[in-house]
Design a protein around this motif. Sequence first.
Motif, PDB file in Angstrom:
ATOM      1  N   SER A 184       0.864  -1.183   0.000  1.00 23.00           N
ATOM      2  CA  SER A 184       0.000   0.000   0.000  1.00 23.00           C
ATOM      3  C   SER A 184       0.901   1.233   0.000  1.00 23.00           C
ATOM      4  CB  SER A 184      -0.932  -0.021   1.206  1.00 23.00           C
ATOM      5  OG  SER A 184      -1.764   1.119   1.204  1.00 23.00           O
ATOM      6  N   GLY A 185       1.317   1.678   1.180  1.00 20.17           N
ATOM      7  CA  GLY A 185       2.266   2.791   1.234  1.00 20.17           C
ATOM      8  C   GLY A 185       3.710   2.350   1.192  1.00 20.17           C
ATOM      9  N   GLY A 186       3.940   1.047   1.409  1.00 17.36           N
ATOM     10  CA  GLY A 186       5.296   0.512   1.262  1.00 17.36           C
ATOM     11  C   GLY A 186       6.050   0.250   2.542  1.00 17.36           C
ATOM     12  N   GLY A 187       5.417   0.413   3.713  1.00 15.41           N
ATOM     13  CA  GLY A 187       6.126   0.210   4.970  1.00 15.41           C
ATOM     14  C   GLY A 187       6.499  -1.235   5.228  1.00 15.41           C
ATOM     15  N   LEU A 188       5.575  -2.156   4.986  1.00 19.98           N
ATOM     16  CA  LEU A 188       5.864  -3.578   5.147  1.00 19.98           C
ATOM     17  C   LEU A 188       6.940  -4.005   4.165  1.00 19.98           C
ATOM     18  CD1 LEU A 188       5.200  -6.380   6.371  1.00 19.98           C
ATOM     19  CD2 LEU A 188       3.424  -6.602   4.623  1.00 19.98           C
ATOM     20  N   LEU A 189       6.799  -3.579   2.923  1.00 18.56           N
ATOM     21  CA  LEU A 189       7.783  -3.910   1.894  1.00 18.56           C
ATOM     22  C   LEU A 189       9.173  -3.409   2.287  1.00 18.56           C
ATOM     23  CD1 LEU A 189       8.301  -5.024  -1.002  1.00 18.56           C
ATOM     24  CD2 LEU A 189       7.799  -2.717  -1.838  1.00 18.56           C
ATOM     25  N   ALA A 190       9.257  -2.179   2.784  1.00 14.13           N
ATOM     26  CA  ALA A 190      10.548  -1.601   3.155  1.00 14.13           C
ATOM     27  C   ALA A 190      11.198  -2.372   4.294  1.00 14.13           C
ATOM     28  CB  ALA A 190      10.367  -0.132   3.547  1.00 14.13           C
ATOM     29  N   GLY A 191      10.418  -2.664   5.337  1.00 16.01           N
ATOM     30  CA  GLY A 191      10.982  -3.382   6.467  1.00 16.01           C
ATOM     31  C   GLY A 191      11.459  -4.764   6.073  1.00 16.01           C
ATOM     32  N   ILE A 192      10.651  -5.476   5.287  1.00 17.57           N
ATOM     33  CA  ILE A 192      11.031  -6.817   4.836  1.00 17.57           C
ATOM     34  C   ILE A 192      12.244  -6.753   3.919  1.00 17.57           C
ATOM     35  CG2 ILE A 192      10.288  -8.734   3.367  1.00 17.57           C
ATOM     36  CD1 ILE A 192       7.511  -8.473   4.600  1.00 17.57           C
ATOM     37  N   ASP A 214      -1.625   0.235  -8.780  1.00 18.58           N
ATOM     38  CA  ASP A 214      -0.277  -0.312  -8.917  1.00 18.58           C
ATOM     39  C   ASP A 214       0.784   0.786  -8.938  1.00 18.58           C
ATOM     40  OD1 ASP A 214      -1.197   0.686 -11.331  1.00 18.58           O
ATOM     41  OD2 ASP A 214      -0.176  -0.814 -12.547  1.00 18.58           O
ATOM     42  N   ASP A 215       0.657   1.741  -8.008  1.00 18.28           N
ATOM     43  CA  ASP A 215       1.586   2.863  -7.969  1.00 18.28           C
ATOM     44  C   ASP A 215       3.029   2.430  -7.733  1.00 18.28           C
ATOM     45  OD1 ASP A 215      -0.106   2.417  -5.563  1.00 18.28           O
ATOM     46  OD2 ASP A 215       1.421   3.620  -4.562  1.00 18.28           O
ATOM     47  N   HIS A 216       3.235   1.380  -6.927  1.00 18.16           N
ATOM     48  CA  HIS A 216       4.610   0.921  -6.713  1.00 18.16           C
ATOM     49  C   HIS A 216       5.197   0.305  -7.979  1.00 18.16           C
ATOM     50  CE1 HIS A 216       4.022   1.554  -2.385  1.00 18.16           C
ATOM     51  NE2 HIS A 216       5.328   1.499  -2.308  1.00 18.16           N
ATOM     52  N   ALA A 217       4.433  -0.537  -8.648  1.00 15.74           N
ATOM     53  CA  ALA A 217       4.933  -1.154  -9.877  1.00 15.74           C
ATOM     54  C   ALA A 217       5.347  -0.080 -10.884  1.00 15.74           C
ATOM     55  CB  ALA A 217       3.871  -2.070 -10.477  1.00 15.74           C
ATOM     56  N   ARG A 218       4.509   0.926 -11.040  1.00 22.11           N
ATOM     57  CA  ARG A 218       4.814   1.997 -11.993  1.00 22.11           C
ATOM     58  C   ARG A 218       5.954   2.889 -11.494  1.00 22.11           C
ATOM     59  NH1 ARG A 218       0.802   5.365 -12.149  1.00 22.11           N
ATOM     60  NH2 ARG A 218      -0.516   4.393 -10.554  1.00 22.11           N
ATOM     61  N   SER A 219       6.027   3.091 -10.197  1.00 19.79           N
ATOM     62  CA  SER A 219       7.101   3.907  -9.628  1.00 19.79           C
ATOM     63  C   SER A 219       8.450   3.214  -9.782  1.00 19.79           C
ATOM     64  CB  SER A 219       6.820   4.185  -8.151  1.00 19.79           C
ATOM     65  OG  SER A 219       5.658   4.974  -7.992  1.00 19.79           O
ATOM     66  N   LEU A 240      -4.965   0.834  -0.791  1.00 21.77           N
ATOM     67  CA  LEU A 240      -5.420   1.955  -1.621  1.00 21.77           C
ATOM     68  C   LEU A 240      -4.727   3.274  -1.301  1.00 21.77           C
ATOM     69  CD1 LEU A 240      -9.263   1.191  -1.676  1.00 21.77           C
ATOM     70  CD2 LEU A 240      -7.434   0.267  -3.122  1.00 21.77           C
ATOM     71  N   ALA A 241      -3.484   3.225  -0.864  1.00 19.65           N
ATOM     72  CA  ALA A 241      -2.726   4.462  -0.645  1.00 19.65           C
ATOM     73  C   ALA A 241      -2.581   5.200  -1.975  1.00 19.65           C
ATOM     74  CB  ALA A 241      -1.357   4.157  -0.057  1.00 19.65           C
ATOM     75  N   LEU A 247       9.575   8.134   2.466  1.00 21.58           N
ATOM     76  CA  LEU A 247      10.616   7.381   3.154  1.00 21.58           C
ATOM     77  C   LEU A 247      10.643   5.925   2.704  1.00 21.58           C
ATOM     78  CD1 LEU A 247      10.191   8.738   6.813  1.00 21.58           C
ATOM     79  CD2 LEU A 247      11.631   9.618   4.964  1.00 21.58           C
ATOM     80  N   THR A 248       9.463   5.331   2.561  1.00 23.55           N
ATOM     81  CA  THR A 248       9.432   3.920   2.163  1.00 23.55           C
ATOM     82  C   THR A 248      10.026   3.725   0.772  1.00 23.55           C
ATOM     83  OG1 THR A 248       7.175   4.074   1.259  1.00 23.55           O
ATOM     84  CG2 THR A 248       7.389   3.467   3.577  1.00 23.55           C
TER      85      THR A 248
END
Length: 324
Positions: A184-192, A214-219, A240-241, A247-248
Amino acid sequence: MPVLPTAADVADAARLIAGVARRTPLLTSHELDAVTGGRVFLKAEPFQRTGSFKFRGAYNRLARIPEDRKAVGVVAMSSGNHAQGVATAAQLLGIRATILMPKDSPALKRERTAAAGAEVVLFDRAKDDREAMARDIAASRGAIVVPPYDDFHIMAGQGTVGREIMEDLGAASLSPDTVLVCCSGGGLLAGIALAVSEKAPQAKIYSVEPEGFDDHARSFSGGERVANERRTGSLCDGLLAAMPGELTFAVNKPLVAGGLVVSEDEVRSAVAFAFRELKLVIEPSGAVPLAALLAGRIDVKGQVVAAVVSGGNVDPALFAELIA
């Protein structure tokens, strides 16, 4: 330049939350391995306190509030899982919590947030600026804002999911080739990503998101943060962020291999598969990594795969529809 967490901060979070957060299991399925051709391990966060990984980061953040600041309380914004995590952590630590939640968030999540003692303030996801609302409430009370993902200690706390994955795979003399994480906002992804890349730098880590969000995929593809056009319209209410966190994304950009996208129908099938084959209740937001595997969005034949099933807080009526 903001200070970003490291794998050492994830290890520190693991020490702080030990004995409060639950250590969740890695589940396997012969049926899933047969479908994918890989050796898949599902990190089952529905078994976490409050039913999702969010308790980890919330407790790690709130437990670090100085004693002389706890009386001012905290304000958070969430579609439900961060809300429950903050509310429960605040209850355990004796801190007043106010949570902003979308009007369309599942009733079960709103009810459980209130049951944990938090004040719930509803907002319109499509029209209201939840960050501005949170700042206004915090300013009027002198309270501390606890973001859902773009926070040093939130990211470090969520990273304990990845740390446990690496420890448990290591105990079996295994190392992941691929790691799939809902986003979503990427916090779980960043920590992992921090925890996994420290022990297995060769592992490829992917975000997984529902189509249209899919904002992360495109980013990742473009090398800079981009936003979603819509704020609503997916089964995956927890993903749905509007766009990746500042930061993430700074943590994720150099560590994540890319992003995968799944359809709503693929998410539905994944929820049903988990119930049928694993006897596991997963909310749609938490099912997207499993959906990516089942739909063949990535080839994992012959690989060791870790996929995070992030939560199980699904509305009962919706769940009944999904597994019918």
